[in-house]
Enzyme design. Structure first.
Site, PDB file in Angstrom:
ATOM      1  N   ASN A 290      16.399  54.911  92.916  1.00 30.01           N
ATOM      2  CA  ASN A 290      15.733  54.133  91.866  1.00 30.01           C
ATOM      3  C   ASN A 290      15.509  55.067  90.679  1.00 30.01           C
ATOM      4  O   ASN A 290      14.636  55.925  90.723  1.00 30.01           O
ATOM      5  CB  ASN A 290      14.403  53.583  92.412  1.00 30.01           C
ATOM      6  CG  ASN A 290      13.612  52.840  91.349  1.00 30.01           C
ATOM      7  OD1 ASN A 290      14.112  52.597  90.241  1.00 30.01           O
ATOM      8  ND2 ASN A 290      12.372  52.485  91.674  1.00 30.01           N
ATOM      9  N   TRP A 291      16.323  54.883  89.654  1.00 32.55           N
ATOM     10  CA  TRP A 291      16.270  55.818  88.519  1.00 32.55           C
ATOM     11  C   TRP A 291      15.146  55.475  87.541  1.00 32.55           C
ATOM     12  O   TRP A 291      14.964  56.171  86.540  1.00 32.55           O
ATOM     13  CB  TRP A 291      17.646  55.863  87.823  1.00 32.55           C
ATOM     14  CG  TRP A 291      18.712  56.467  88.703  1.00 32.55           C
ATOM     15  CD1 TRP A 291      18.526  57.047  89.936  1.00 32.55           C
ATOM     16  CD2 TRP A 291      20.121  56.556  88.451  1.00 32.55           C
ATOM     17  NE1 TRP A 291      19.719  57.487  90.459  1.00 32.55           N
ATOM     18  CE2 TRP A 291      20.724  57.189  89.561  1.00 32.55           C
ATOM     19  CE3 TRP A 291      20.941  56.146  87.397  1.00 32.55           C
ATOM     20  CZ2 TRP A 291      22.098  57.441  89.651  1.00 32.55           C
ATOM     21  CZ3 TRP A 291      22.314  56.399  87.476  1.00 32.55           C
ATOM     22  CH2 TRP A 291      22.879  57.034  88.589  1.00 32.55           C
ATOM     23  N   LYS A 292      14.445  54.375  87.803  1.00 32.35           N
ATOM     24  CA  LYS A 292      13.285  53.977  86.967  1.00 32.35           C
ATOM     25  C   LYS A 292      13.660  54.021  85.485  1.00 32.35           C
ATOM     26  O   LYS A 292      14.794  53.693  85.132  1.00 32.35           O
ATOM     27  CB  LYS A 292      12.069  54.841  87.314  1.00 32.35           C
ATOM     28  CG  LYS A 292      11.756  54.807  88.828  1.00 32.35           C
ATOM     29  CD  LYS A 292      10.418  55.378  89.192  1.00 32.35           C
ATOM     30  CE  LYS A 292      10.217  55.301  90.707  1.00 32.35           C
ATOM     31  NZ  LYS A 292       8.912  55.751  91.138  1.00 32.35           N
TER      32      LYS A 292
ATOM     33  N   HIS B 149       8.330  46.212  93.186  1.00 36.14           N
ATOM     34  CA  HIS B 149       7.991  47.637  93.217  1.00 36.14           C
ATOM     35  C   HIS B 149       6.531  47.804  92.789  1.00 36.14           C
ATOM     36  O   HIS B 149       6.043  47.069  91.925  1.00 36.14           O
ATOM     37  CB  HIS B 149       8.919  48.413  92.268  1.00 36.14           C
ATOM     38  CG  HIS B 149       8.800  49.891  92.444  1.00 36.14           C
ATOM     39  ND1 HIS B 149       7.767  50.617  91.889  1.00 36.14           N
ATOM     40  CD2 HIS B 149       9.565  50.774  93.125  1.00 36.14           C
ATOM     41  CE1 HIS B 149       7.911  51.887  92.237  1.00 36.14           C
ATOM     42  NE2 HIS B 149       8.995  52.011  92.987  1.00 36.14           N
TER      43      HIS B 149
ATOM     44  N   GLU C 281       5.136  49.778  90.882  1.00 40.77           N
ATOM     45  CA  GLU C 281       4.937  49.969  89.435  1.00 40.77           C
ATOM     46  C   GLU C 281       4.994  48.624  88.712  1.00 40.77           C
ATOM     47  O   GLU C 281       4.280  48.411  87.732  1.00 40.77           O
ATOM     48  CB  GLU C 281       5.979  50.972  88.900  1.00 40.77           C
ATOM     49  CG  GLU C 281       5.637  52.384  89.342  1.00 40.77           C
ATOM     50  CD  GLU C 281       6.830  53.318  89.530  1.00 40.77           C
ATOM     51  OE1 GLU C 281       7.934  53.007  89.047  1.00 40.77           O
ATOM     52  OE2 GLU C 281       6.648  54.361  90.192  1.00 40.77           O
TER      53      GLU C 281
ATOM     54  N   GLU D 289       6.667  51.533 100.653  1.00 41.46           N
ATOM     55  CA  GLU D 289       6.402  52.606  99.694  1.00 41.46           C
ATOM     56  C   GLU D 289       4.893  52.713  99.480  1.00 41.46           C
ATOM     57  O   GLU D 289       4.322  51.987  98.652  1.00 41.46           O
ATOM     58  CB  GLU D 289       7.055  52.293  98.340  1.00 41.46           C
ATOM     59  CG  GLU D 289       8.552  52.292  98.368  1.00 41.46           C
ATOM     60  CD  GLU D 289       9.137  52.691  97.006  1.00 41.46           C
ATOM     61  OE1 GLU D 289       9.903  53.656  96.970  1.00 41.46           O
ATOM     62  OE2 GLU D 289       8.792  52.063  95.989  1.00 41.46           O
TER      63      GLU D 289
ATOM     64  N   GLY E 296       5.767  59.567  93.624  1.00 43.84           N
ATOM     65  CA  GLY E 296       5.713  60.539  92.528  1.00 43.84           C
ATOM     66  C   GLY E 296       4.613  61.572  92.662  1.00 43.84           C
ATOM     67  O   GLY E 296       4.287  62.259  91.694  1.00 43.84           O
TER      68      GLY E 296
ATOM     69  N   SER F 227       8.095  60.040  97.461  1.00 42.69           N
ATOM     70  CA  SER F 227       8.269  61.488  97.535  1.00 42.69           C
ATOM     71  C   SER F 227       9.271  61.931  98.599  1.00 42.69           C
ATOM     72  O   SER F 227       9.053  62.942  99.287  1.00 42.69           O
ATOM     73  CB  SER F 227       6.913  62.191  97.736  1.00 42.69           C
ATOM     74  OG  SER F 227       6.096  61.991  96.595  1.00 42.69           O
TER      75      SER F 227
ATOM     76  N   GLY G 130      13.041  58.007  94.390  1.00 41.20           N
ATOM     77  CA  GLY G 130      12.813  58.016  92.949  1.00 41.20           C
ATOM     78  C   GLY G 130      13.273  59.333  92.346  1.00 41.20           C
ATOM     79  O   GLY G 130      14.469  59.580  92.145  1.00 41.20           O
ATOM     80  N   GLY G 131      12.330  60.231  92.088  1.00 40.36           N
ATOM     81  CA  GLY G 131      12.602  61.489  91.386  1.00 40.36           C
ATOM     82  C   GLY G 131      13.798  62.271  91.912  1.00 40.36           C
ATOM     83  O   GLY G 131      14.628  62.747  91.124  1.00 40.36           O
TER      84      GLY G 131
HETATM   85  P1  13P Z   1       9.437  59.113  94.149  1.00 43.73           P
HETATM   86  O1  13P Z   1      10.576  59.372  95.105  1.00 43.73           O
HETATM   87  O2  13P Z   1       9.628  59.759  92.817  1.00 43.73           O
HETATM   88  O3  13P Z   1       8.121  59.371  94.787  1.00 43.73           O
HETATM   89  O4  13P Z   1       9.481  57.530  93.836  1.00 43.73           O
HETATM   90  C1  13P Z   1       9.535  56.651  94.889  1.00 43.73           C
HETATM   91  C2  13P Z   1       9.808  55.309  94.355  1.00 43.73           C
HETATM   92  O5  13P Z   1       8.964  54.700  93.720  1.00 43.73           O
HETATM   93  C3  13P Z   1      11.147  54.737  94.590  1.00 43.73           C
HETATM   94  O6  13P Z   1      11.176  53.390  94.287  1.00 43.73           O
END
Ligand code: 13P
Length: 251
Positions: A9-11, A93, A95, A165, A171, A211, A232-233
């Site tokens: 997920n590149w957000k 998600h 967010e 999640e 994050g 994470s 994510g990251g």
């Molecule tokens: P991180 O891997 O950066 O914690 O993000 C997780 C995430 O929200 C994937 O959708």
């Protein structure tokens, strides 16, 4: 055995040229690997789709509107995502829930639409740190699942993945331990089969996200209950994402 699903997920990261570079590296090294999906921002979906065409990499939208078209300034429909090659879509998600007013009702509308259109819905659930401390984790997840999946038929599980999640792990560098994740995955699986009436024979893909890194992925992904990762990251960098994907392929 279910093929593990690893979704990056590149957000809201990377310009189209950067997204294309990363997609190209993934195609070069992973052209025949099943179960790897990337979710770039909307502006990169089309150019990335041209790069991954003919490879086994899947494409996901990070969000969409539940209406099919109309006067919804700033929104993108699922038909538009499908048109640029998405076979997957993230839904709910945390967010989106925390910052943009996503509710279990809108999640539910989106899941139904995804089913109708043959798109694999990746439905995200998870508790905040406060909810975990207050002992509310299971009830929060139960509410998210029963609202988000209301009215789905037993066969629809084939087009569905759930991503657990925990919000406190996203994050923060503080991932859930394998034991914590397995406990919740078992709870989700039981819910899907007992309450949702999904067929156990068809399996259910339940991913962990929060994470996930090359350092912790092996211990998480070796658990039978964890059928993949939503990253994510660590998915923004080729080497770290590749290391996680490689680890998901190890028996
Ligand atoms: P991180 O891997 O950066 O914690 O993000 C997780 C995430 O929200 C994937 O959708």
């Amino acid at each position: 055995m279910t093929i593990p699903l690893v979704i990056g997920n590149w957000k809201m990261n990377m310009l189209a040229s950067e997204a294309c570079d990363l997609a190209r590296s993934l195609v070069d090294r992973l052209s025949a690997v099943e179960g790897v999906v990337i979710a770039p921002p909307f502006t990169s979906l089309y150019p990335v789709s041209q790069i991954i065409k003919g490879s086994s990499l899947g494409l996901a939208g990070q969000n969409f509107h539940f209406e099919s078209k109309g006067a919804y300034t700033g929104e993108v429909s699922l038909k538009m995502l499908k048109d640029v090659g998405c076979g997957y879509a993230l839904i709910g998600h945390s967010e989106r829930r925390q910052l943009f007013g996503e509710t279990d009702e809108t999640v539910n509308k989106k899941v139904h639409l995804a089913m109708q259109m043959g798109i694999t819905a990746v439905v995200c659930v998870g508790e905040t740190g406060e909810q975990r401390k207050a002992g509310e984790t299971l009830s929060v997840i139960e509410t998210q699942l029963s609202g988000g999946l209301a009215g789905l038929s037993g066969e629809s599980i084939a087009h569905l993945a759930i991503a657990y999640e925990p919000v406190w792990a996203i994050g923060t560098g503080l991932n859930a331990t394998p034991e914590q994740a397995v406990d919740i995955h078992k709870f989700i699986r039981k819910f899907l089969f007992e309450r949702q009436g999904f067929s156990e024979k068809m399996g259910a893909r339940i991913l962990y996200g929060g994470s996930v890194t090359p350092e912790n992925c092996a211990e998480l992904l070796r658990e039978e209950e964890i059928n993949g990762a939503l990253v994510g990251g660590a998915s923004l960098n080729f080497e770290s994402f590749y290391a996680i994907i490689k680890s998901s392929l190890e028996p």
